[in-house]
Design a protein around this motif. Structure first.
Motif, mmCIF file in Angstrom:
data_model
loop_
_atom_site.group_PDB
_atom_site.id
_atom_site.type_symbol
_atom_site.label_atom_id
_atom_site.label_comp_id
_atom_site.label_asym_id
_atom_site.label_seq_id
_atom_site.Cartn_x
_atom_site.Cartn_y
_atom_site.Cartn_z
ATOM 1 N N ARG A 56 -4.442 -5.285 -0.430
ATOM 2 C CA ARG A 56 -5.361 -6.167 -1.151
ATOM 3 C C ARG A 56 -5.868 -5.498 -2.434
ATOM 4 O O ARG A 56 -5.964 -6.131 -3.476
ATOM 5 C CB ARG A 56 -6.534 -6.535 -0.241
ATOM 6 C CG ARG A 56 -7.478 -7.576 -0.836
ATOM 7 C CD ARG A 56 -8.656 -7.808 0.100
ATOM 8 N NE ARG A 56 -8.224 -8.295 1.397
ATOM 9 C CZ ARG A 56 -8.028 -9.568 1.689
ATOM 10 N NH1 ARG A 56 -8.223 -10.497 0.763
ATOM 11 N NH2 ARG A 56 -7.649 -9.924 2.902
ATOM 12 N N ARG A 57 -6.162 -4.187 -2.334
ATOM 13 C CA ARG A 57 -6.646 -3.478 -3.518
ATOM 14 C C ARG A 57 -5.554 -3.357 -4.575
ATOM 15 O O ARG A 57 -5.824 -3.480 -5.777
ATOM 16 C CB ARG A 57 -7.133 -2.076 -3.097
ATOM 17 C CG ARG A 57 -7.750 -1.292 -4.243
ATOM 18 C CD ARG A 57 -9.052 -1.920 -4.690
ATOM 19 N NE ARG A 57 -9.533 -1.335 -5.933
ATOM 20 C CZ ARG A 57 -9.240 -1.788 -7.153
ATOM 21 N NH1 ARG A 57 -8.432 -2.845 -7.301
ATOM 22 N NH2 ARG A 57 -9.715 -1.208 -8.222
ATOM 23 N N VAL A 58 -4.321 -3.107 -4.140
ATOM 24 C CA VAL A 58 -3.210 -3.007 -5.094
ATOM 25 C C VAL A 58 -2.998 -4.346 -5.794
ATOM 26 O O VAL A 58 -2.793 -4.405 -7.015
ATOM 27 C CB VAL A 58 -1.919 -2.547 -4.384
ATOM 28 C CG1 VAL A 58 -0.739 -2.541 -5.361
ATOM 29 C CG2 VAL A 58 -2.105 -1.157 -3.782
ATOM 30 N N ARG A 76 3.958 -2.198 -10.866
ATOM 31 C CA ARG A 76 5.248 -1.670 -10.412
ATOM 32 C C ARG A 76 5.393 -1.827 -8.899
ATOM 33 O O ARG A 76 6.468 -2.162 -8.395
ATOM 34 C CB ARG A 76 5.387 -0.207 -10.815
ATOM 35 C CG ARG A 76 5.633 -0.009 -12.306
ATOM 36 C CD ARG A 76 5.688 1.458 -12.690
ATOM 37 N NE ARG A 76 6.786 2.173 -12.059
ATOM 38 C CZ ARG A 76 7.070 3.445 -12.304
ATOM 39 N NH1 ARG A 76 6.324 4.139 -13.170
ATOM 40 N NH2 ARG A 76 8.082 4.036 -11.705
ATOM 41 N N ALA A 77 4.299 -1.583 -8.177
ATOM 42 C CA ALA A 77 4.336 -1.769 -6.724
ATOM 43 C C ALA A 77 4.586 -3.231 -6.377
ATOM 44 O O ALA A 77 5.346 -3.550 -5.452
ATOM 45 C CB ALA A 77 3.028 -1.280 -6.100
ATOM 46 N N SER A 113 0.826 -1.204 0.000
ATOM 47 C CA SER A 113 0.000 0.000 0.000
ATOM 48 C C SER A 113 0.862 1.257 0.000
ATOM 49 O O SER A 113 0.632 2.185 -0.785
ATOM 50 C CB SER A 113 -0.914 -0.012 1.225
ATOM 51 O OG SER A 113 -1.578 1.226 1.378
ATOM 52 N N ALA A 114 1.877 1.291 0.881
ATOM 53 C CA ALA A 114 2.739 2.470 0.970
ATOM 54 C C ALA A 114 3.479 2.728 -0.335
ATOM 55 O O ALA A 114 3.615 3.883 -0.778
ATOM 56 C CB ALA A 114 3.743 2.287 2.114
ATOM 57 N N THR A 115 3.966 1.672 -0.961
ATOM 58 C CA THR A 115 4.673 1.824 -2.230
ATOM 59 C C THR A 115 3.755 2.373 -3.306
ATOM 60 O O THR A 115 4.128 3.271 -4.079
ATOM 61 C CB THR A 115 5.256 0.471 -2.679
ATOM 62 O OG1 THR A 115 6.181 0.012 -1.693
ATOM 63 C CG2 THR A 115 5.978 0.601 -4.015
#
Length: 324
Positions: A215-217, A230-231, A184-186
């Motif tokens: 989870r969303r990423v 990319r994350a 998430s942070a990335t």
């Protein structure tokens, strides 16, 4: 002999009846209360619910916290109410059967060694990637706890000096770059640098950056979103880097990747393996650990705790027979 394993997390208490083959026969679940007495009441209720339907002989509690070497006391649990609490004795008195405690990552590692991805391995490491990183080390099938019962805290290896702050008080810990929280942070950092790359995540972040969960990423990456991919690639890189450190220290036969993030393993694990193989000390001139995903999923903590309870009950029976 049937036993009950209870996985006690920050959000839920899950109890399961487990047979000697590691199969979960029945379960119950309740929200995790905030107070110490309320938490113990919830555990008793969850155990009694399944114990009313099965003849069980012992209980194992898998706890997200530091457990004393005698497996009787919770020293500290960051998301639970216990502090230096003699939980095993208190719960045994209330339930009327033997109770043993175990760190949740150790319980999951025991389950994977007995019944899952690490079965038969002499030296195995479990890396549970969720909100943070939990870890366990098995030597000849036995949990290695360290001198004070808190080893190995692999999630708090510092991989980036002066990196992201960690709730543990340090900066740059491995779990700040390789976890659901890190994912998430990335993504949020990438959105700040490249706001037009991901319209889906950018729209969600505009309302509230907390909506951009790990989870969303992962879901966006599965759908082909370039920024989310990319994350995910960044997570794969840091997983590989961390596994190389683990291999340099322990030289395990098997590394099992578990935890909630492992459900997205097809998005990152091959890249992490490649990174690990390229940066481990002696790359190209040494055998590499097999890196496998956990096979028991969310049930691993329950199965491991129940298995430990079964072994404890069997040992107590043998000792009683000798005295008789």
């Amino acid at each position: 002999m049937l036993t009950v394993g209870v996985d006690i997390g920050g959000t839920s208490v899950r109890a399961g009846v487990v047979d000697p083959r590691g199969s979960v026969l029945d379960t119950s679940r309740a929200p995790t209360p905030a107070g110490e007495r309320a938490l113990e009441d919830a555990i008793v209720a969850a155990v009694e619910e399944v114990a009313d339907r099965h003849a069980v002989t012992a209980v194992g509690l898998a706890v997200a916290g530091f457990i004393a070497p005698d497996l009787r006391t919770v020293r500290f649990a960051p998301h639970l109410a216990w502090r230096q609490a003699d939980v095993a004795d208190r719960m045994s008195d209330r339930l009327g059967m033997p109770v043993v405690l175990e760190h949740d990552a150790n319980a999951a590692a025991l389950a994977e060694h007995r019944f899952g991805a690490a079965r038969g391995a002499k030296t195995a490491v479990l890396v549970a990637i969720g909100t943070g990183i939990g870890a366990a080390l098995l030597l000849n099938g036995e949990v290695f706890r360290g001198a004070h019962g808190v080893a190995p805290e692999l999630g708090h290896l510092r991989v980036v000096p002066d990196g992201r702050p960690c709730p543990c008080g340090k900066n740059g810990c491995w779990e700040r770059y390789c976890s659901g929280t890190a994912l998430s942070a990335t993504a949020v950092e990438l959105l700040a640098k490249h706001p037009g790359v991901s319209t889906v995540l950018a729209r969600e972040a505009a309302g509230d950056s907390r909506a951009v969960t790990g989870r969303r990423v992962a879901g966006a990456a599965r759908d082909g979103d370039p920024l989310a991919k990319r994350a995910m690639a960044d997570l794969a890189r840091w997983l590989g880097e961390g596994l190389a450190l683990v291999a340099d220290v322990y030289d395990p036969e098997v590394i099992v990747i578990g935890g909630g993030v492992s459900t997205s393993a097809p998005l990152f694990l091959d890249d992490a393996r490649e990174r690990y193989a390229s940066v481990v000390t002696g790359a190209g001139h040494r055998p590499l650990a097999r890196i496998r995903t956990a096979q028991l999923g969310d049930d691993a903590g329950i199965v491991g705790a129940a298995t430990l309870a079964r072994e404890m009950a069997a040992s107590m029976t043998r000792n009683h027979s000798r005295r008789s």
